[in-house]
Design a protein around this motif. Sequence first.
Motif, PDB file in Angstrom:
ATOM      1  N   ARG A  77      -3.347   7.012  -7.476  1.00  0.00           N
ATOM      2  CA  ARG A  77      -4.221   5.903  -7.087  1.00  0.00           C
ATOM      3  C   ARG A  77      -5.292   5.692  -8.136  1.00  0.00           C
ATOM      4  O   ARG A  77      -5.939   6.639  -8.564  1.00  0.00           O
ATOM      5  CB  ARG A  77      -4.928   6.222  -5.762  1.00  0.00           C
ATOM      6  N   GLY A  78      -5.446   4.459  -8.552  1.00  0.00           N
ATOM      7  CA  GLY A  78      -6.476   4.163  -9.545  1.00  0.00           C
ATOM      8  C   GLY A  78      -6.047   4.529 -10.948  1.00  0.00           C
ATOM      9  O   GLY A  78      -6.785   4.299 -11.903  1.00  0.00           O
TER      10      GLY A  78
ATOM     11  N   TYR B 138      -5.366  -1.552  -6.981  1.00  0.00           N
ATOM     12  CA  TYR B 138      -5.289  -2.462  -5.848  1.00  0.00           C
ATOM     13  C   TYR B 138      -6.345  -3.557  -5.968  1.00  0.00           C
ATOM     14  O   TYR B 138      -7.496  -3.279  -6.308  1.00  0.00           O
ATOM     15  CB  TYR B 138      -5.528  -1.645  -4.573  1.00  0.00           C
TER      16      TYR B 138
ATOM     17  N   MET C 191     -11.414  -4.628 -12.615  1.00  0.00           N
ATOM     18  CA  MET C 191     -11.535  -3.241 -12.167  1.00  0.00           C
ATOM     19  C   MET C 191     -10.145  -2.597 -12.093  1.00  0.00           C
ATOM     20  O   MET C 191      -9.956  -1.449 -12.495  1.00  0.00           O
ATOM     21  CB  MET C 191     -12.227  -3.212 -10.804  1.00  0.00           C
TER      22      MET C 191
ATOM     23  N   ALA D 215     -14.818  -5.743  -0.622  1.00  0.00           N
ATOM     24  CA  ALA D 215     -14.211  -4.553  -1.220  1.00  0.00           C
ATOM     25  C   ALA D 215     -15.098  -3.912  -2.280  1.00  0.00           C
ATOM     26  O   ALA D 215     -14.823  -2.799  -2.724  1.00  0.00           O
ATOM     27  CB  ALA D 215     -12.852  -4.905  -1.814  1.00  0.00           C
TER      28      ALA D 215
ATOM     29  N   MET E 201       1.151   3.280  -3.019  1.00  0.00           N
ATOM     30  CA  MET E 201       0.050   4.183  -3.350  1.00  0.00           C
ATOM     31  C   MET E 201      -0.043   5.306  -2.319  1.00  0.00           C
ATOM     32  O   MET E 201      -1.019   6.047  -2.281  1.00  0.00           O
ATOM     33  CB  MET E 201      -1.276   3.418  -3.384  1.00  0.00           C
TER      34      MET E 201
ATOM     35  N   MET F 237     -12.810  -7.852  -9.668  1.00  0.00           N
ATOM     36  CA  MET F 237     -11.945  -6.851  -9.051  1.00  0.00           C
ATOM     37  C   MET F 237     -10.635  -6.716  -9.825  1.00  0.00           C
ATOM     38  O   MET F 237     -10.094  -5.620  -9.964  1.00  0.00           O
ATOM     39  CB  MET F 237     -11.663  -7.209  -7.595  1.00  0.00           C
TER      40      MET F 237
ATOM     41  N   LEU G  91       0.822  -1.215   0.000  1.00  0.00           N
ATOM     42  CA  LEU G  91       0.000   0.000   0.000  1.00  0.00           C
ATOM     43  C   LEU G  91       0.855   1.262   0.000  1.00  0.00           C
ATOM     44  O   LEU G  91       0.406   2.319  -0.437  1.00  0.00           O
ATOM     45  CB  LEU G  91      -0.941  -0.012   1.211  1.00  0.00           C
TER      46      LEU G  91
END
Lengths: 553, 319
Positions: free
Chosen positions: A102-103, A108, A181, A116, A69, A178, A66
Amino acid sequence: MAKAGTKEKPEILLDIRNLRIEARVFPPGEAPRDITIVDDVSLTLKRGKVLGLIGESGAGKSTIGLSSMGYGRGGCRITGGEVILNGRDVLKGGKQGFRKLRGREVCYVAQSAAAAFNPAHRLMDQVVEAALLHGVASRAEAEKRAIALFKKLSLPDPQNIGKRFPHQVSGGQLQRVMTAMALCSEPDMIVFDEPTTALDVTTQIDVLAAIKDAIRDTGVAALYITHDLAVVAQVADEIMVLRHGKLVEWGGTRQIIKEPRQDYTRALVSVHQIEHQEKKPGTKPFLSVKNVTATYGGGVVKVLKNVTVDIFPGQTLAVVGESGSGKSTLARAITGLLPPMEGSITFSGRKLANRLADRTKEDLRQLQMIYQMADVAMNPRQTVGTIIGRPLEFYFGMRGKERDRRVTELLEKIEMGKGFIDRYPAELSGGQKQRVCIARALAAKPTLIICDEVTSALDPLVAHGILNLLLDLQQEEGVAYLFITHDLATVKSIADSIAVMYRGEVVRYGAKSEVLRPPFDAYTDLLLSSVPEMEIGWLEKAIKGRRMESAGN
Amino acid sequence: MSSPILTLVAQRIALGLLLLLAVSVLIFAGTQILPGDVAQSILGQSATPASLANLREELGLNDPAYIRYFRWLGGVVTGDLGTALSSRQDIATSIGGRLWNTLFLAFWAAVVSVPLAIILGLLAVRYRNGFVDKLISGLALASTSLPEFFIGYLLVYFFAVKMQWFPGISTVYDGMPFGERMAAIALPATALTLVVLAHMMRMTRAAILNVMQSAYVETAELKGLSAFDVIRKHAFPNAIAPIINVVMLNLAFLIVGVVVVEVIFVYPGMGQYLVDHVSKRDVPVVQAVGLIFAAVYIGLNIIADIAAIIANPRLRHPK
């Protein structure tokens, strides 16, 4: 796509230097203090490569993932080092900088996709959200790309699955959605945080293969976080072993699993098999489940169909199957929590009352349970002494010194010692909590302990210790186990006989050696062949050799 | 719409009706327990045993209680709420206009207070534990802690007496132009808003904070959404059920609990009407108003239940 051409992309995508992460903890009864979660860890990840981060819980794997990010979970703070992504130190970018990457540059994939995904929105809206937010694509383009990704990840009905809500899709499928995604905004890198750990072993293999193909086809780089070395060996180019927030060993996948240099890595690679000599079944079982059928919803959903098994004194019956196969329901039927609709349960030659409320205290004492989640199975406001002492008071009327002496004895049996008597559950590690639960079950001097996935939530080395303890206790106390698990390695280590369950039925039942000897029925074969092996290329071989599809739970 | 929702909704409505029936029994029984009866109240001091007996015969008061209850209930169901003792007027007619006035006031108070409370709640979560959060929570708490009559008088003192922006007495009449009517209710509507705001705001804040720990909120943060978007798009929709519940309770309060505010501003609504007739011991009016208030309360709570059911995607879109 958006940034392509504007700037030459560096070959090194992610370069973490001397990362240090701290968090404030609030131990019960003490002043809050800072602890170091990650201590001086450096790593580099090249564009399009996969680096596996492996270690026990608390090793700092997710925290490192993490940090790429700029995200600190639950009060974690990055207090030192640099995180250089695409040539710039993201830690200097501030909140706005984090939000931009992020994204967009890093996405993630969480351990439990079921938790989630937002239950209030349709899948498609969530899948394309990041791509729209960062202006990577128009809605129409993003949806088209999402559908292509659904297809690539072999989701059923890729055109329409996006219209569904998360609760309408199974766990294994959600995990793949996910992944789609994460890929939808075409990031440079994805952090996979234990993406298959919460899945059934038969589903894990599908998802793992889907993730591996997607990584290969899109050329995205990845940090793949897991505690399962056999899983990471299938997808990673390099593996980094972590312990207590420090680097233990870092090398190519082949080197780590074939020629580990550090003792800890060697322990990780070698564990798990306990040589367990199967006991000959006795002449007379003390507990017989005969033709039991049990239902939920007043007969609407049949969860157990005509199940017959025997348990012999001092032996272990392992019940294996994927989630939804009725393993835990069998335990509920035996304990009387779910009275069977048909069939009977005989204990020491007499029929047990179906309903828990109709059973005598003596019957209750004879059957004890241990659960998967040790921390929720204990009252957090009671000390270890009270927790273990409770059955002593309840069943045997022990008080005062006599009880305390017995509690100390039990603590020694579980290899914990007297010092723990005044501790609270929150002050124990996961393995210690499970040991206390074992001691509590043992305190009632039962003939049978039902173990419901007792090692599933534990790290491999800790689980190994618990299995050894259970085997030792069986020798000393002569207690029998009904051992419910989805993990076949565990079964081999502990069982004397095995029942394989599938959709509420026992599909294979017998002594361990018979059940595990070919020829197999299709389902047992699927189960056995789905257990990851620590061998490069196992995944492809396993997928090819399968005779039936998994249920996809 | 699928069958599980319809079944649940039908269940809620049936339960609500049953509850209302039970309340009507309670109201009727309550007024029976009071000493004296309607005949005595009508005749008052001039009652003689003979005239009392005559009137009781005429009003059917000698019938057993359950027959009188069903006669009353039958009237209510057909829209006949009886006759007021004090004025000899038909209760349904006199209530009609007043109920409309009360709803008008409640409506505008709700239009201001509900969105305001929710937005303040969202802001409080966005800046949680910071200055903005504490300021919002503090002010909201202060306005709830002050009794509504005190807020009412403060408003009258400043805005009616000192600055003379709005009238201090909220007289409204039939055919009043909309603008004037709005000016007339400005102060009572403000007083009501201040009373209900804090409750809804704090519930919104608590309900959203409750889901802020969820994994899907983390997912949203890791997509790069701004803090406010995370709250608005991902946390709020999952906190909607408890928020709807508390909003409906407060709407019910706006209609049922306005008694004090209506009296302060001399606003011709249901509350005033009720207070007047309680002091005159006009039992049929008290019964009628009590039943209407109960119906409003139960009705709004049914709506809250149904809205919460519909807000749940698991019920709206079964597997």
